[in-house]
Scaffold this active site. Structure first.
Site, PDB file in Angstrom:
ATOM      1  N   GLY A  66       0.816  -1.200   0.000  1.00  0.00           N
ATOM      2  CA  GLY A  66       0.000   0.000   0.000  1.00  0.00           C
ATOM      3  C   GLY A  66       0.852   1.252   0.000  1.00  0.00           C
ATOM      4  CB  CYS A  67       0.153   4.662   1.255  1.00  0.00           C
ATOM      5  SG  CYS A  67       0.984   6.232   1.519  1.00  0.00           S
ATOM      6  CG  PHE A  68       5.764   4.997  -0.854  1.00  0.00           C
ATOM      7  CD1 PHE A  68       5.152   6.190  -0.524  1.00  0.00           C
ATOM      8  CD2 PHE A  68       6.329   4.894  -2.128  1.00  0.00           C
ATOM      9  CE1 PHE A  68       5.101   7.259  -1.411  1.00  0.00           C
ATOM     10  CE2 PHE A  68       6.284   5.942  -3.033  1.00  0.00           C
ATOM     11  CZ  PHE A  68       5.667   7.133  -2.666  1.00  0.00           C
ATOM     12  CD1 TRP A  69       4.439   8.743   1.967  1.00  0.00           C
ATOM     13  CD2 TRP A  69       2.372   9.402   2.550  1.00  0.00           C
ATOM     14  NE1 TRP A  69       4.072   9.768   1.122  1.00  0.00           N
ATOM     15  CE2 TRP A  69       2.813  10.191   1.458  1.00  0.00           C
ATOM     16  CE3 TRP A  69       1.108   9.624   3.083  1.00  0.00           C
ATOM     17  CZ2 TRP A  69       2.016  11.197   0.906  1.00  0.00           C
ATOM     18  CZ3 TRP A  69       0.319  10.627   2.536  1.00  0.00           C
ATOM     19  CH2 TRP A  69       0.770  11.402   1.470  1.00  0.00           C
TER      20      TRP A  69
END
Length: 241
Positions: free
Chosen positions: A64-67
């Protein structure tokens, strides 16, 4: 990060990077419909790499979102660096705007450099499956949808590939999750670092609505479930990429 199917996930996420007051209020409302997945307590891998006493190793994870994925691994003892980026497509399309369209083959990913004498690849896999994301969601993660948000492992060696495949089979056989694991193991793919403004995003923007709702709970769960591997001080990307 899209709750209205008439708006692309990329356009909604690009809006999250704006700092306008009115948009920030809209972001907060949108984020209220999403939330971090609860961590799942799972067994460690039966099969792991042979412990090495020297050198460093790299591994690439997409969840998912790499953050959030980056933020989790930056708090793991033994991790020396965790860089957000893109894996699965060509070098020419490894750019945020293009990857966001979902047609490049890339997945938002994190390249983790670690000391295998302090934390094994298998332990990183356990954290990845337990805390960093939900491995049963196909081509999405929480509020984010598209193949760029797929659950995937990109082994950097035959040994990593063997451990990854064995662990997925182990978790599925034990019915560790309520649904089958959809994580793909993709070999022969290159990693490309993301733009500098994506690096260390969780640490630099702890009050960002998306981070508060979706990612900070993952770091808290890491601390609770993997206290022995948890580092209070994150290992940050030092160089501008």
């Amino acid at each position: 990060m899209n709750h209205d199917k008439t708006v692309s996930p990329f356009n909604w996420r690009r809006g999250l990077l704006s700092i306008g007051t009115g948009l920030l209020l809209l972001q907060t409302a949108a984020c209220s419909f999403a939330g971090s997945e609860d961590a799942v307590v799972i067994a460690p891998p039966v099969q792991d790499e042979v412990v090495s006493n020297g050198g460093e190793e790299t591994a690439v994870f997409a969840g998912g979102c790499f953050w959030g994925v980056q933020g989790v691994f930056q708090h793991v003892k033994g991790v020396k660096n965790a860089v957000s980026g893109y894996t699965g497509g060509a070098a020419t399309t490894a750019q945020y705007e293009q990857v966001g369209d979902g047609n490049t083959g890339h997945a938002e990913s994190v390249q983790v450099t670690f000391d295998p004498s302090q934390v094994s690849y298998g332990k990183l896999l356990q954290i990845f499956f337990s805390v960093a994301h939900n491995p049963t969601e196909l081509n999405r993660q929480g509020p984010d949808s598209g193949t760029q948000y797929r659950s995937a492992l990109f082994p950097q060696s035959p040994a990593q590939e063997k451990v990854a495949q064995a662990y997925i089979a182990q978790l599925d056989a034990a019915h560790s999750f309520s649904q089958p694991i959809v994580t793909r193991v993709e070999t022969g793919k290159s990693f490309y670092p993301a733009e500098s403004y994506h690096q260390n995003f969780l640490t630099l923007h702890p009050n960002h609505p998306y981070i508060v709702v979706n990612d900070l709970p993952k770091v808290d769960q890491l601390h609770k479930l993997f206290d022995g591997q948890y580092s209070n001080e994150p290992v940050l990307v030092k160089n501008t990429l």
